[in-house]
Design an enzyme around this catalytic site. Structure first.
Site, PDB file in Angstrom:
ATOM      1  N   LYS A  35      47.266  50.204  46.692  1.00 26.84           N
ATOM      2  CA  LYS A  35      48.011  49.640  47.814  1.00 26.84           C
ATOM      3  C   LYS A  35      47.360  50.035  49.142  1.00 26.84           C
ATOM      4  O   LYS A  35      47.274  49.238  50.057  1.00 26.84           O
ATOM      5  CB  LYS A  35      49.439  50.185  47.759  1.00 26.84           C
ATOM      6  N   THR A  46      48.418  46.282  42.856  1.00 26.63           N
ATOM      7  CA  THR A  46      48.440  45.526  41.599  1.00 26.63           C
ATOM      8  C   THR A  46      49.688  45.875  40.807  1.00 26.63           C
ATOM      9  O   THR A  46      49.972  47.049  40.572  1.00 26.63           O
ATOM     10  CB  THR A  46      47.199  45.838  40.729  1.00 26.63           C
ATOM     11  N   ASN A 102      51.490  46.373  37.595  1.00 32.72           N
ATOM     12  CA  ASN A 102      51.069  46.665  36.213  1.00 32.72           C
ATOM     13  C   ASN A 102      52.150  46.274  35.210  1.00 32.72           C
ATOM     14  O   ASN A 102      53.344  46.360  35.498  1.00 32.72           O
ATOM     15  CB  ASN A 102      50.749  48.152  36.078  1.00 32.72           C
ATOM     16  N   GLU A 156      46.925  44.113  35.151  1.00 35.80           N
ATOM     17  CA  GLU A 156      47.495  44.284  36.483  1.00 35.80           C
ATOM     18  C   GLU A 156      47.231  43.051  37.336  1.00 35.80           C
ATOM     19  O   GLU A 156      46.135  42.506  37.319  1.00 35.80           O
ATOM     20  CB  GLU A 156      46.953  45.549  37.151  1.00 35.80           C
ATOM     21  N   ARG A 197      35.400  36.363  35.742  1.00 35.22           N
ATOM     22  CA  ARG A 197      34.207  37.170  35.389  1.00 35.22           C
ATOM     23  C   ARG A 197      34.609  38.339  34.506  1.00 35.22           C
ATOM     24  O   ARG A 197      35.797  38.668  34.425  1.00 35.22           O
ATOM     25  CB  ARG A 197      33.536  37.694  36.681  1.00 35.22           C
TER      26      ARG A 197
HETATM   27  N1  RBF Z   1      38.242  47.499  37.920  1.00 31.61           N
HETATM   28  C1  RBF Z   1      36.986  47.747  37.483  1.00 31.61           C
HETATM   29  O1  RBF Z   1      36.694  48.853  37.072  1.00 31.61           O
HETATM   30  N2  RBF Z   1      36.021  46.765  37.470  1.00 31.61           N
HETATM   31  C2  RBF Z   1      36.255  45.516  37.925  1.00 31.61           C
HETATM   32  O2  RBF Z   1      35.350  44.667  37.906  1.00 31.61           O
HETATM   33  C3  RBF Z   1      37.575  45.220  38.425  1.00 31.61           C
HETATM   34  N3  RBF Z   1      37.881  44.005  38.925  1.00 31.61           N
HETATM   35  C4  RBF Z   1      39.149  43.746  39.382  1.00 31.61           C
HETATM   36  C5  RBF Z   1      39.442  42.488  39.895  1.00 31.61           C
HETATM   37  C6  RBF Z   1      40.723  42.197  40.355  1.00 31.61           C
HETATM   38  C7  RBF Z   1      41.012  40.823  40.890  1.00 31.61           C
HETATM   39  C8  RBF Z   1      41.745  43.196  40.318  1.00 31.61           C
HETATM   40  C9  RBF Z   1      43.115  42.916  40.829  1.00 31.61           C
HETATM   41  C10 RBF Z   1      41.445  44.450  39.826  1.00 31.61           C
HETATM   42  C11 RBF Z   1      40.152  44.753  39.339  1.00 31.61           C
HETATM   43  N4  RBF Z   1      39.835  46.002  38.829  1.00 31.61           N
HETATM   44  C12 RBF Z   1      38.561  46.257  38.385  1.00 31.61           C
HETATM   45  C13 RBF Z   1      40.881  47.026  38.674  1.00 31.61           C
HETATM   46  C14 RBF Z   1      40.834  48.044  39.796  1.00 31.61           C
HETATM   47  O3  RBF Z   1      39.972  49.088  39.417  1.00 31.61           O
HETATM   48  C15 RBF Z   1      42.240  48.587  39.996  1.00 31.61           C
HETATM   49  O4  RBF Z   1      43.098  47.571  40.424  1.00 31.61           O
HETATM   50  C16 RBF Z   1      42.206  49.719  40.963  1.00 31.61           C
HETATM   51  O5  RBF Z   1      43.416  50.374  40.902  1.00 31.61           O
HETATM   52  C17 RBF Z   1      41.856  49.280  42.388  1.00 31.61           C
HETATM   53  O6  RBF Z   1      41.811  50.383  43.228  1.00 31.61           O
HETATM   54  P1  ADP Z   2      50.627  51.378  40.760  1.00 30.90           P
HETATM   55  O1  ADP Z   2      49.515  52.325  40.459  1.00 30.90           O
HETATM   56  O2  ADP Z   2      51.978  51.982  40.502  1.00 30.90           O
HETATM   57  O3  ADP Z   2      50.478  50.053  40.074  1.00 30.90           O
HETATM   58  P2  ADP Z   2      49.725  50.092  43.221  1.00 30.90           P
HETATM   59  O4  ADP Z   2      49.101  50.833  44.366  1.00 30.90           O
HETATM   60  O5  ADP Z   2      48.823  49.252  42.351  1.00 30.90           O
HETATM   61  O6  ADP Z   2      50.541  51.144  42.353  1.00 30.90           O
HETATM   62  O7  ADP Z   2      50.867  49.168  43.837  1.00 30.90           O
HETATM   63  C1  ADP Z   2      51.546  48.295  42.987  1.00 30.90           C
HETATM   64  C2  ADP Z   2      52.952  47.999  43.441  1.00 30.90           C
HETATM   65  O8  ADP Z   2      52.962  47.470  44.767  1.00 30.90           O
HETATM   66  C3  ADP Z   2      53.570  46.914  42.570  1.00 30.90           C
HETATM   67  O9  ADP Z   2      54.161  47.459  41.400  1.00 30.90           O
HETATM   68  C4  ADP Z   2      54.607  46.294  43.517  1.00 30.90           C
HETATM   69  O10 ADP Z   2      55.842  46.978  43.409  1.00 30.90           O
HETATM   70  C5  ADP Z   2      54.011  46.532  44.915  1.00 30.90           C
HETATM   71  N1  ADP Z   2      53.428  45.339  45.545  1.00 30.90           N
HETATM   72  C6  ADP Z   2      53.643  44.978  46.849  1.00 30.90           C
HETATM   73  N2  ADP Z   2      52.968  43.866  47.170  1.00 30.90           N
HETATM   74  C7  ADP Z   2      52.295  43.479  46.054  1.00 30.90           C
HETATM   75  C8  ADP Z   2      51.412  42.368  45.781  1.00 30.90           C
HETATM   76  N3  ADP Z   2      51.103  41.462  46.714  1.00 30.90           N
HETATM   77  N4  ADP Z   2      50.898  42.267  44.517  1.00 30.90           N
HETATM   78  C9  ADP Z   2      51.199  43.194  43.579  1.00 30.90           C
HETATM   79  N5  ADP Z   2      52.018  44.267  43.791  1.00 30.90           N
HETATM   80  C10 ADP Z   2      52.571  44.413  45.009  1.00 30.90           C
HETATM   81 MG    MG Z   3      48.687  48.850  40.059  1.00 36.87          MG
END
Ligand code: RBF
Ligand code: ADP
Ligand code: MG
Length: 163
Positions: A21, A27, A29, A79, A104
């Protein structure tokens, strides 16, 4: 991929808490049971599609399925980053997702900056692809018309849109 489009919904759970965030890419999850029920021909990697929180509006989204090689996770995760700014967190709420296309494979990057740049590119690609008629029509699917119970932790998935 034969299983695309693929529809599923499930409650949003806490993830790895890596502060995605803070990077501007939160993301949502999904629980392990949702990850485990994916069809075998949905490979790990990055996908785009549509997402709807509870009974709200339908937004574009990008998602990652796999082991996050950059972080070397040992647990497979799913996620979704919804391309929309929400006022509040929505842990425990139900997210419905229609996965429309593949972008990808997951990659291991040498720096966090590269990972973030790659995700921003994914978001741009998703925005463009989802404007194509074949993907826009998914928004009109019955899957998004049914009312979702936001109190029960329902988990549904499948290729058929009338879940
Ligand atoms: N994690 C990876 O290790 N490799 C990737 O290529 C990768 N691509 C991602 C693409 C998208 C659109 C998203 C939402 C996540 C991706 N992640 C990937 C996961 C990422 O490591 C994870 O969301 C982290 O928590 C971001 O800080
Ligand atoms: P976590 O490690 O708990 O998944 P993140 O940093 O990935 O924490 O933040 C994810 C949380 O942020 C989601 O579970 C949701 O409650 C909130 N959130 C707010 N805006 C969004 C968004 N645009 N897309 C996804 N999650 C969002
Ligand atoms: Mg997350």
């Amino acid at each position: 991929m034969r299983s695309l489009p693929y529809f599923f919904r499930g409650p949003v759970v806490r993830g790895f808490g890596r502060g995605s965030k803070d990077l501007g890419i939160p993301t949502a999850n999904f629980p392990e049971s949702v990850v485990d029920s994916l069809p075998t021909d949905i490979s790990t990697g990055i996908y785009y599609g549509w997402a709807r929180l509870d009974n709200g509006d339908i937004h574009k989204m990008v998602m990652s399925i796999g082991w996050n090689p950059y972080y070397k996770n040992t647990k497979k995760s799913m996620e979704a980053h919804v391309i929309h700014t929400f006022k509040e967190d929505f842990y425990g709420h139900i997210l419905s997702v229609a996965m429309a296309g593949y972008i990808r494979p997951e990659r291991g990057f040498t720096s966090l900056d590269e990972l973030i740049t790659a995700i921003h590119n994914d978001i741009e690609e998703a925005k463009k692809k989802l404007d194509l008629p074949e993907h826009l029509k998914l928004k009109e699917d019955n899957f998004f018309k049914t009312s979702v119970s936001t109190t029960s932790n329902q988990i549904l998935n499948g290729q058929h849109s009338l879940l």
